[in-house]
Design an enzyme around this catalytic site. Structure first.
Site, PDB file in Angstrom:
ATOM      1  N   CYS A 146      25.017   0.641  82.297  1.00 31.52           N
ATOM      2  CA  CYS A 146      24.115  -0.315  83.335  1.00 31.52           C
ATOM      3  C   CYS A 146      23.518  -1.452  82.770  1.00 31.52           C
ATOM      4  CB  CYS A 146      22.825   0.660  83.584  1.00 31.52           C
ATOM      5  SG  CYS A 146      23.248   2.132  84.773  1.00 31.52           S
TER       6      CYS A 146
HETATM    7  C1  UDX Z   1      19.513   2.315  81.620  1.00 29.74           C
HETATM    8  C2  UDX Z   1      18.001   2.247  82.023  1.00 29.74           C
HETATM    9  O1  UDX Z   1      17.181   2.610  80.931  1.00 29.74           O
HETATM   10  C3  UDX Z   1      17.779   3.145  83.130  1.00 29.74           C
HETATM   11  O2  UDX Z   1      16.413   2.929  83.553  1.00 29.74           O
HETATM   12  C4  UDX Z   1      19.048   2.612  84.203  1.00 29.74           C
HETATM   13  O3  UDX Z   1      18.639   3.477  85.397  1.00 29.74           O
HETATM   14  C5  UDX Z   1      20.256   2.844  83.942  1.00 29.74           C
HETATM   15  O4  UDX Z   1      20.366   2.057  82.748  1.00 29.74           O
HETATM   16  P1  UDX Z   1      20.975   4.027  80.152  1.00 29.74           P
HETATM   17  O5  UDX Z   1      22.150   3.137  80.238  1.00 29.74           O
HETATM   18  O6  UDX Z   1      21.183   5.509  80.361  1.00 29.74           O
HETATM   19  O7  UDX Z   1      19.748   3.610  81.156  1.00 29.74           O
HETATM   20  O8  UDX Z   1      20.516   3.695  78.608  1.00 29.74           O
HETATM   21  P2  UDX Z   1      19.388   3.236  77.862  1.00 29.74           P
HETATM   22  O9  UDX Z   1      18.182   4.276  77.189  1.00 29.74           O
HETATM   23  O10 UDX Z   1      18.462   2.141  78.744  1.00 29.74           O
HETATM   24  O11 UDX Z   1      19.837   2.534  76.720  1.00 29.74           O
HETATM   25  C6  UDX Z   1      20.759   1.677  77.070  1.00 29.74           C
HETATM   26  C7  UDX Z   1      21.310   1.097  75.658  1.00 29.74           C
HETATM   27  O12 UDX Z   1      20.165   0.213  74.729  1.00 29.74           O
HETATM   28  C8  UDX Z   1      21.700   1.946  74.446  1.00 29.74           C
HETATM   29  O13 UDX Z   1      23.229   1.517  73.975  1.00 29.74           O
HETATM   30  C9  UDX Z   1      20.792   2.104  73.542  1.00 29.74           C
HETATM   31  O14 UDX Z   1      21.416   2.346  72.300  1.00 29.74           O
HETATM   32  C10 UDX Z   1      20.328   0.580  73.368  1.00 29.74           C
HETATM   33  N1  UDX Z   1      18.870   0.658  72.900  1.00 29.74           N
HETATM   34  C11 UDX Z   1      17.928   1.246  73.732  1.00 29.74           C
HETATM   35  C12 UDX Z   1      18.510  -0.247  72.037  1.00 29.74           C
HETATM   36  O15 UDX Z   1      19.413  -0.686  71.442  1.00 29.74           O
HETATM   37  N2  UDX Z   1      17.144  -0.466  71.429  1.00 29.74           N
HETATM   38  C13 UDX Z   1      16.257   0.347  72.313  1.00 29.74           C
HETATM   39  O16 UDX Z   1      15.125   0.233  71.811  1.00 29.74           O
HETATM   40  C14 UDX Z   1      16.600   1.089  73.396  1.00 29.74           C
END
Ligand code: UDX
Length: 445
Positions: A274
């Site tokens: 996403c």
């Molecule tokens: C995301 C959105 O959070 C969600 O609301 C939407 O519906 C779909 O996209 P998701 O892709 O499942 O969800 O993962 P998310 O938990 O958001 O993490 C995305 C990426 O960001 C991961 O690679 C994670 O490692 C990274 N991340 C997240 C960070 O590097 N630092 C953070 O503080 C949080």
């Protein structure tokens, strides 16, 4: 309210998890796909991807008859009152989204509506750029059903915010509900469904027009991506300041209630199905409208550069990478999923391979998906110890719980040279620095 029967087109993360959530609460739910293998698997209670607790929940709702998967989309629409479209909207090479699946499923829904003589609500849950529901979905529905939107059938846009790894929990406990409505009756129908579904726990609900709802989803993910690229930028500054530590900086600013502590984990950047896709799509969409979203371009650029920091650190410690054995711990784009889409492990491993390094990787769940990406270019270990054996350097790419529990001795006792690069800030620098050569994202040396 009598419980509505629900159909959901698409059996990916959003489609299947939403379907299971409805079925868990006692709604008769029909999912549909054109993939016979997927349908068979779902009807046996086996999800087609890994997600914590999903299998148990799916088995239960299949067993008690609340959820079934069909290959016949028309049957699904004819036997239900509300249909959610949750098909994928993948990126095109220019970053804009491909609407092929949305178009095909909309046409099939419309053909079923043509045979139906009662009101039906169609809800777009897929992530689509503003204007899509009004200008693409509505005309296709009207054309192929020969009916009028607003009176014969309803239309809403209802973005989904669930995260992989906690998908079912998020579907059952959302922060808010966004309802973009074509007309009041459509919005009333969807709001009534959610009020029935969540009861006293109905979260704040915003009713708005279709394009605003569509934009809320993009703005939401773009903001999360911005937070991550922001904290990674500060992390990169920290690395130039002796003794500065990004985790404490993040804690310090996160306590400001206007900022909040979430999504301030510095690391190797964001991946997944996403955030990268949605930022790209929003940039492409905005450019099409004649506005260059410079800030979002920068968010994307910071994210593309971030994985290189891990490789640079490895190079710094080992002088050169050729023929060195590097252990990669964690392959999936984040913990608790086997999803490798846009995983940060991909650019890191590719760059290390280009430099002539030998890679041994371990991930508790994503190995089989990783094999379809890296093939036999890397070695797959079946345990942490196997990956670390005789390694010259180890890079933590995904913060799995199993990896968080490791002690300095796990590295010193197994590696040839105990050099550890913490790409996700899961270890205590003081403890680890005493026992091995330790470096981490956002840690001033
Ligand atoms: C995301 C959105 O959070 C969600 O609301 C939407 O519906 C779909 O996209 P998701 O892709 O499942 O969800 O993962 P998310 O938990 O958001 O993490 C995305 C990426 O960001 C991961 O690679 C994670 O490692 C990274 N991340 C997240 C960070 O590097 N630092 C953070 O503080 C949080």
């Amino acid at each position: 309210m009598t419980q509505q029967r629900i159909s959901i087109v698409g059996t990916g993360y959003v489609g299947l998890c939403t379907a299971i959530a409805f079925a868990t609460k006692g709604y008769k739910t029909i999912t549909s796909t054109h993939n016979p293998e997927k349908a068979t698997s779902i009807n046996k209670g086996i999800p087609t991807f890994y997600e914590p607790k999903l299998r148990e929940s799916l088995q239960q709702v299949v067993r008690n008859g609340y959820l079934k998967c069909t290959l016949d989309r028309k049957e699904a629409v004819l036997n239900t009152a509300i249909t959610f479209i949750a098909t994928a909207t993948p990126s095109k090479p220019n970053g804009s989204i491909n609407l092929q699946h949305i178009r095909n499923s909309t046409r099939e829904i419309a053909e079923a509506l043509n045979k139906k003589d009662t009101y039906h609500l169609v809800v777009v849950k897929s992530t689509v750029v503003p204007g899509t529901t009004e200008k693409v979905v509505k005309p296709l529905l009207e054309k192929h059903s020969n009916k009028h939107c607003g009176s014969d059938f309803g239309l809403c846009m209802n973005p989904e915010f669930l995260r992989e790894g906690s998908a079912l929990h998020d579907a059952l406990n959302p922060d808010r509900i966004i309802i973009g409505e074509h007309d009041k009756k459509s919005g009333d129908t969807l709001e009534a469904l959610y009020r029935d579904f969540y009861g006293d726990k109905t979260p704040p609900t915003i009713r708005t027009n279709l394009p605003t709802a569509e934009l809320i989803k993009y703005a939401n993910n773009a903001f999360l991506a911005t937070k991550i690229s922001f904290i990674n930028t500060i992390a990169n500054i920290c690395e130039k300041i002796p003794e500065a530590d990004i985790t404490i900086v993040a804690k310090g600013i996160g306590l400001d209630q206007r900022i909040n502590p979430q999504f301030l984990n510095a690391g190797l950047g964001y991946g997944g199905s996403c955030l990268p896709k949605d930022v790209k799509a929003l940039i492409a969409f905005s450019n099409q409208l004649g506005y260059t979203p410079a800030m979002l371009q920068e968010v994307q650029e910071v994210n593309e550069n971030q994985p290189r920091h891990a490789v640079e650190k490895a190079k710094e410690k080992l002088t050169e990478l050729k023929d060195k054995k590097i252990a990669i711990l964690g392959l999936s784009f984040k913990p608790n999923t086997d999803d490798m889409r846009e995983a940060r492990s991909i650019p890191i491993i590719n760059q290390l391979l280009n430099e002539g390094a030998n890679i041994t990787a371990y991930d508790p769940f994503a190995t089989s998906n990783a094999k379809s990406i890296f093939g036999n270019k890397i070695t797959y270990a079946s345990s942490v110890v196997e990956a670390l054996k005789n390694a010259d350097c180890c890079i933590i790419v995904t913060e799995w719980q199993e990896l968080k529990a490791l002690k300095p001795e796990d590295f010193t006792q197994n590696m040839r040279k105990p050099i550890l690069i913490d790409g996700r800030r899961i270890y205590n620098p003081e403890e680890f620095s005493q026992k091995l050569k330790f470096t981490a994202i956002g840690l001033g040396q």
